[in-house]
Design an enzyme around this catalytic site. Structure first.
Site, mmCIF file in Angstrom:
data_model
loop_
_atom_site.group_PDB
_atom_site.id
_atom_site.type_symbol
_atom_site.label_atom_id
_atom_site.label_comp_id
_atom_site.label_asym_id
_atom_site.label_seq_id
_atom_site.Cartn_x
_atom_site.Cartn_y
_atom_site.Cartn_z
ATOM 1 N N ARG A 43 0.836 -1.202 0.000
ATOM 2 C CA ARG A 43 0.000 0.000 0.000
ATOM 3 C C ARG A 43 0.870 1.251 0.000
ATOM 4 N NH1 ARG A 43 -5.190 1.476 -1.179
ATOM 5 N NH2 ARG A 43 -6.186 2.726 0.406
ATOM 6 N N THR A 59 -8.747 0.831 -10.342
ATOM 7 C CA THR A 59 -8.225 -0.349 -9.675
ATOM 8 C C THR A 59 -8.442 -1.558 -10.570
ATOM 9 O OG1 THR A 59 -8.750 0.640 -7.542
ATOM 10 C CG2 THR A 59 -8.445 -1.717 -7.519
ATOM 11 N N GLU A 69 -5.931 4.313 -7.291
ATOM 12 C CA GLU A 69 -7.097 4.910 -6.643
ATOM 13 C C GLU A 69 -8.110 5.426 -7.663
ATOM 14 O OE1 GLU A 69 -9.353 5.272 -4.557
ATOM 15 O OE2 GLU A 69 -9.933 7.348 -4.522
ATOM 16 N N GLU A 89 -3.765 7.929 -3.925
ATOM 17 C CA GLU A 89 -4.278 7.039 -2.871
ATOM 18 C C GLU A 89 -4.539 7.750 -1.553
ATOM 19 O OE1 GLU A 89 -5.846 3.645 -3.352
ATOM 20 O OE2 GLU A 89 -4.089 3.920 -4.619
ATOM 21 N N ASP A 111 -7.790 8.374 0.096
ATOM 22 C CA ASP A 111 -8.506 7.332 0.846
ATOM 23 C C ASP A 111 -8.458 7.598 2.348
ATOM 24 O OD1 ASP A 111 -9.438 5.887 -1.260
ATOM 25 O OD2 ASP A 111 -8.078 4.192 -1.044
ATOM 26 N N SER A 150 -8.077 0.961 3.066
ATOM 27 C CA SER A 150 -8.495 0.497 1.735
ATOM 28 C C SER A 150 -9.727 -0.374 1.861
ATOM 29 C CB SER A 150 -7.353 -0.319 1.121
ATOM 30 O OG SER A 150 -7.753 -0.904 -0.095
ATOM 31 N N SER A 151 -10.410 -0.528 0.735
ATOM 32 C CA SER A 151 -11.501 -1.508 0.665
ATOM 33 C C SER A 151 -11.080 -2.730 -0.128
ATOM 34 C CB SER A 151 -12.718 -0.896 -0.037
ATOM 35 O OG SER A 151 -13.146 0.243 0.633
ATOM 36 N N GLY A 202 -13.508 -1.320 -7.560
ATOM 37 C CA GLY A 202 -14.844 -0.741 -7.334
ATOM 38 C C GLY A 202 -14.953 0.151 -6.124
ATOM 39 N N GLY A 203 -13.831 0.671 -5.604
ATOM 40 C CA GLY A 203 -13.911 1.542 -4.435
ATOM 41 C C GLY A 203 -14.523 0.786 -3.270
HETATM 42 O O1 DON Z 1 -7.960 1.099 -1.827
HETATM 43 C C1 DON Z 1 -9.139 1.379 -2.092
HETATM 44 O O2 DON Z 1 -10.064 0.917 -1.484
HETATM 45 C C2 DON Z 1 -9.440 2.302 -3.253
HETATM 46 N N1 DON Z 1 -8.339 3.189 -3.495
HETATM 47 C C3 DON Z 1 -9.815 1.492 -4.456
HETATM 48 C C4 DON Z 1 -10.286 2.373 -5.589
HETATM 49 C C5 DON Z 1 -11.049 1.638 -6.618
HETATM 50 O O3 DON Z 1 -11.334 0.469 -6.481
HETATM 51 C C6 DON Z 1 -11.501 2.377 -7.784
HETATM 52 N N2 DON Z 1 -12.136 1.455 -8.716
HETATM 53 N N3 DON Z 1 -12.823 1.313 -9.467
#
Ligand code: DON
Length: 597
Positions: A114, A407, A427, A446, A449, A474-475, A496-497
């Site tokens: 990370r 991502t 991110e 990032e 986040d 993070s997710s 997918g955030g």
């Molecule tokens: O680490 C995380 O949870 C986010 N930065 C992920 C971002 C993400 O999945 C964007 N995607 N579509």
């Protein structure tokens, strides 16, 4: 056997329709309508498989596997290609998590690559800034972790010489690749936010602007999908990594170029230094595992909230019979309630465990989850309050904002019985929008986040506040599932955030509870609740199962759910180990692709 056809008459339709008839829930019969357009079918291979979000990356991984490479080798090769051909999602300027199942020892190991906040970062870093201002700036760039992670997994688990893993990426960077329609559309959509071609916040950086767009003050449209792209600077970076290892990235000329790009940001300069880069280290962390109906589900612990939230959802759902139809209102209701409860805890307790005490064990304690499951009734519970899990934790306030959108997920199983699940990110789309001059790769954003607020109105600190050297929550939920004997069953994960958590949990439930194969599991439209509204995905012809979204919406609203119907950007890569071989599913909501033999 190698099956290449991606479309076929929807086996899922049959499975779901049969399920609905057998169990005869009336609502289910209303939800599930016959498949009109064929949907993708699973691919089966005998001994090795790689699934990524891009066919060129999959091919790179496939070649490495065919040459006797391990899952770690394949992931390194795939990552070098993803950073080139899917630059909006991941790359050398970003970070990633890897979950590793070792075929020989049966051990699960997790690696944390990370991004980190620079040592000069303070908790008021984003105070008063809008998400967009923070995103499109040098302040959002964390110290990249992906190059160090690639080296670490290769050192620990690789079989092929490091140098060989760079051949596919180098070939494409120098020989050229076609810009995907997806990349071009995203460039265009970001450019649309600018006042004009010369007055730009998005693609403010001249290097990225020239690379991705027509690049003039009067015509700055994205280069169209299909454009032949070359990136000699990226090839030089790959050569440096190939010849000098990760050290060639974190020190010397490349490190200087990264610092220059961050500190010289045309919008808001950041504060990353050469020392921050030189000090970066991958952390090996204990896997976070939980039991789900006799299966062991293992993933990434803090700073990711992924395995804790997925594990909580599953641990709560285990108290219920989900029936036979993934889109039955009863099943969707339960899944949404489990999501609400898990997100309430996640938002309060999870941050980088090197900085805050996270009650990780308590959050997955079976008695605690039984208590949480007891809060579920037939009606939507509304906003769930966090619980009080057993164990120590710092007094924290919940984080309220969540702004996440770039991502990618890579799943690999090799001939040696190893498996790798890697979620990798910059991110948001194209990270912070700055391409390192001479480096050919984008910087991440990032650090957005982190919670923008350091504390709540009463001054209680938020677990995921900015601190120097800290990793943002993070997710990302790279996951490996094994049976009671520790044999590999499933490799899954998604971008997918914050929706990653629901996508990943749903993929597991679809396989374990509903008996779907990986592709069928991906084809089911997404449903989830991150402790707000219950989000339903509209059907996508030829990609997802068709269903009556209006009927499902009405059934949920009758139970008090606030419902939204929104497009969802999952990118699941799923591999299941079966007696017939490896069965793979890719996500055609993006450019998913399966390879192997
Ligand atoms: O680490 C995380 O949870 C986010 N930065 C992920 C971002 C993400 O999945 C964007 N995607 N579509």
């Amino acid at each position: 056997m190698r099956v290449r056809s991606r479309r076929g008459l929807g086996a899922l339709t049959v499975a779901v329709a049969l399920a609905a008839t057998a169990a005869a829930p009336v609502a289910a019969q209303q939800q599930t309508v016959p498949e009109a357009v064929p949907v993708p079918e699973a691919v089966t291979t005998a001994q090795e498989m790689v699934v990524t979000a891009n066919p060129l990356a999959t091919r790179a991984g496939e070649q490495v596997l065919r040459n006797g490479g391990t899952a770690a080798d394949a992931a390194v090769a795939a990552q070098t290609v993803l950073g080139l051909v899917e630059p909006q999602s991941s790359g050398l300027g970003g970070g990633a998590f890897v979950v590793w199942h070792d075929g020989a020892s049966g051990e699960i190991t997790t690696y944390d690559g990370r991004e980190k906040a620079p040592l000069a970062a303070t908790e008021d870093r984003f105070a008063g800034l809008s998400f967009t201002d923070a995103w499109q700036s040098g302040l959002s760039a964390g110290v990249p972790g992906t190059p160090a992670l690639m080296e670490e997994i290769h050192t620990r688990h690789g079989a092929l010489p490091w140098q060989r893993l760079f051949a596919p990426g180098l070939r494409l960077a120098l020989g050229g690749y076609e810009m995907t329609d997806r990349t071009a559309a995203l460039v265009d959509s970001y450019l649309a936010n600018n006042d004009s071609c010369s007055d730009r916040l998005f693609f403010r950086d001249p290097v990225a602007f020239e690379y991705y767009t027509n690049g003039s003050e009067t015509d700055c449209a994205a280069k169209p999908g299909g454009t032949r792209m070359r990136n000699p600077d990226y090839a030089d970076t790959l050569k440096t990594l190939r010849d000098e290892g990760a050290e060639g990235f974190y020190t010397g000329q490349l490190a200087e170029a990264v610092v220059e790009a961050v500190q010289g940001d045309p919008h808001l300069p950041g504060d990353m230094t050469l020392e921050d880069l030189a000090d970066y280290e991958v952390a090996e962390r204990s896997p976070v595992c939980s039991d789900y109906r006799g299966h062991e589900v293992c993933g990434m612990g803090p700073p990711s909230s992924g395995a804790l939230a997925v594990g909580q959802m599953l641990g709560i759902l285990e108290h219920f019979d989900l029936g036979d139809d993934p889109l039955d209102p009863d099943a969707v209701h339960l899944f949404a309630q489990a999501g609400r409860l898990a997100f309430a805890d996640r938002n309060l307790y999870v941050g980088d465990a090197d900085f805050v005490t996270v009650p990780a064990e308590g959050m997955l304690d079976p008695d605690y989850l039984a208590e949480r499951a007891g809060l579920i009734t037939d009606e939507d519970m509304g906003t769930a309050e966090p619980g009080i899990p057993p164990g120590e934790f710092d007094p924290t306030a919940p984080q309220t904002e969540s702004n996440e959108s770039g991502t990618s997920h890579v799943s690999v199983v090799d001939r040696y019985g190893n498996a790798l699940s890697m979620t990798t990110t910059v991110e948001s789309g194209f990270g912070n929008g700055v391409m390192v001059d001479g480096g050919g790769f984008l910087l991440n954003n990032e650090l957005t986040d982190f919670s923008f607020a350091a504390a709540d109105a009463e001054g209680t600190p938020i677990a995921n506040r900015v601190q120097p050297g800290k990793r943002p929550r993070s997710s990302m939920s790279p996951t490996i599932v094994r049976d009671a004997e520790g044999s590999l069953e499933l490799v899954t994960g998604s971008p997918g955030g914050s929706r990653i958590i629901g996508y990943t949990a749903q993929s597991i439930v679809n396989v374990i509870d509903f008996g779907l194969d990986p592709q069928q599991a991906i084809n089911v439209p997404h449903v989830q609740n991150n402790n707000g509204s219950t989000a339903l995905e509209p059907p996508i012809p030829g990609v997802t199962l068709d269903y009556d979204v209006a009927a499902l919406r009405a059934a949920l609203e009758a139970r008090g759910h606030p419902v939204t119907v929104t497009e969802q950007a999952s990118g699941l890569s799923v591999i299941q180990v079966t007696s017939e071989g490896l069965v793979g599913g890719a996500d055609y909501r993006r450019d998913g692709s399966i390879g192997g033999r």
